[in-house]
Design a protein around this motif. Sequence first.
Motif, short mmCIF file in Angstrom:
data_model
loop_
_atom_site.label_atom_id
_atom_site.label_comp_id
_atom_site.label_asym_id
_atom_site.label_seq_id
_atom_site.Cartn_x
_atom_site.Cartn_y
_atom_site.Cartn_z
N ASN A 139 -12.06 8.84 -10.33
CA ASN A 139 -12.83 8.56 -9.08
C ASN A 139 -12.47 9.60 -8.40
OD1 ASN A 139 -13.96 6.52 -11.05
ND2 ASN A 139 -13.05 5.54 -10.24
N TYR A 140 -11.44 9.65 -8.13
CA TYR A 140 -10.58 10.44 -6.40
C TYR A 140 -11.76 11.68 -7.24
CZ TYR A 140 -8.18 12.89 -2.90
OH TYR A 140 -7.82 14.02 -2.13
N PHE A 176 -8.31 6.03 -11.21
CA PHE A 176 -8.42 6.37 -10.04
C PHE A 176 -8.62 7.18 -9.46
CE2 PHE A 176 -5.80 7.53 -5.76
CZ PHE A 176 -7.12 5.91 -4.92
N ASN A 192 0.82 -1.24 0.14
CA ASN A 192 0.08 -0.46 0.20
C ASN A 192 0.92 1.61 0.00
OD1 ASN A 192 -2.13 -1.56 0.29
ND2 ASN A 192 -2.10 -1.16 2.44
N LYS A 242 -2.30 -2.10 -6.12
CA LYS A 242 -2.62 -2.51 -7.28
C LYS A 242 -3.74 -1.76 -7.53
CE LYS A 242 -5.03 -5.76 -4.39
NZ LYS A 242 -6.10 -4.95 -4.99
N ASP A 243 -4.51 -1.17 -7.11
CA ASP A 243 -5.90 0.04 -7.37
C ASP A 243 -4.76 0.81 -8.17
OD1 ASP A 243 -6.82 -2.05 -5.56
OD2 ASP A 243 -7.73 -0.60 -4.83
N LEU A 244 -3.65 1.21 -8.37
CA LEU A 244 -3.05 2.22 -8.73
C LEU A 244 -2.38 1.66 -10.22
CD1 LEU A 244 -1.40 4.29 -5.86
CD2 LEU A 244 -3.32 4.91 -6.88
N THR A 279 -5.64 2.21 -15.36
CA THR A 279 -6.10 1.58 -13.85
C THR A 279 -6.04 2.91 -13.33
OG1 THR A 279 -5.20 -0.36 -14.62
CG2 THR A 279 -5.80 0.68 -11.79
N VAL A 312 -3.83 3.07 -0.03
CA VAL A 312 -3.92 3.14 -1.28
C VAL A 312 -3.96 1.55 -1.68
CG1 VAL A 312 -4.94 3.11 -3.92
CG2 VAL A 312 -4.79 5.16 -1.74
N PRO A 313 -4.46 0.50 -1.75
CA PRO A 313 -3.27 -0.56 -2.72
C PRO A 313 -2.37 0.07 -3.64
CG PRO A 313 -4.95 -1.21 -1.85
CD PRO A 313 -5.29 0.42 -2.03
#
Length: 219
Positions: A133-134, A130, A59, A75-77, A126, A72-73
Motif C-alpha cells: 500500500n505504501y 502495508f 508505534n 499492529k498495522d505491520l 499484514t 505507524v502502529p
Amino acid sequence: MKKAVSALLVSSLLFSGCAMIPTGDVTQGVHFMKKDMSGATKNQVLAEVEKYAKSIPKNIVLMGRNGEKLEVPLKDLGIGMNVNDTVEAIRQYGYEPNFLEMVQHRLASFSSTYVVEPKIDVKENTFQAFFKNYMAEHASTGAHGTLSVVEGKVIYTPPTGVEVIDEAAMRKAILEAIKSQKNTPVTIVFKKAGEETEQMRQMKAMDTVLSTAPTPFKP
C-alpha cells in the motif's frame, strides 16, 4: 572412575539450579535480556515478560527517502510480542527431554549466562500488505508489473528495474529497533525489483552444493 564422573555430573546439575527431578524453576544463569531469571517461578517469569511487553512502544517511526516521517502502529505491520512463547523459551532452557542436551545447557548457562530475547511475531500477510500500500501511494507512474496465478494465489511481479521496498531488510531493522527499545526511526530500505538479495545468493550457493553432492547409485 565412573562413580566420580557421575558424582561430578549430579553436583554440577545441583549447583546449576536443579536436581535430576525438574523443579520447574528457571535454570541458573538464564537471563531475559539484561534481567537474571535464575530460579524464577513461572509466575515470576510471566510478570517480568509482561512488564517488558508493556514497555515496547505501540508505534514505530518510518523514515521515507525524502525525509518524511510516518508514525505507524506496530499492529498495522502485523508485529507483536508473543508473551507465551517468550515465557516458555526462558523456562524450557535446561529442561530438554534429551538428557545429554539438558546437561550441556545447564553447565553452559552455569558457567556463562544464556540470554533469551523477546519472541516477536510477524504476520507476513499484514506486513507485506502495508508496504504494498505504501508503494502504491508513493510509486512513480509509467511502469507496470504483471499478475500471475501460482497455486491458486494471485502474485504481483513488479517490473524489472523499478525500485521496491526490501521487505527482508525492513523486517530485520524493525525487529532490531523494537528489541533495542530506543524508539529510533527506521529508514525505509529500497532495492531494484528483481535484484538478487544476500539471502537469495546464499540459497543459490546451497542449491549448488546440494546439486553437486554425490548420491548413492541404486541399480
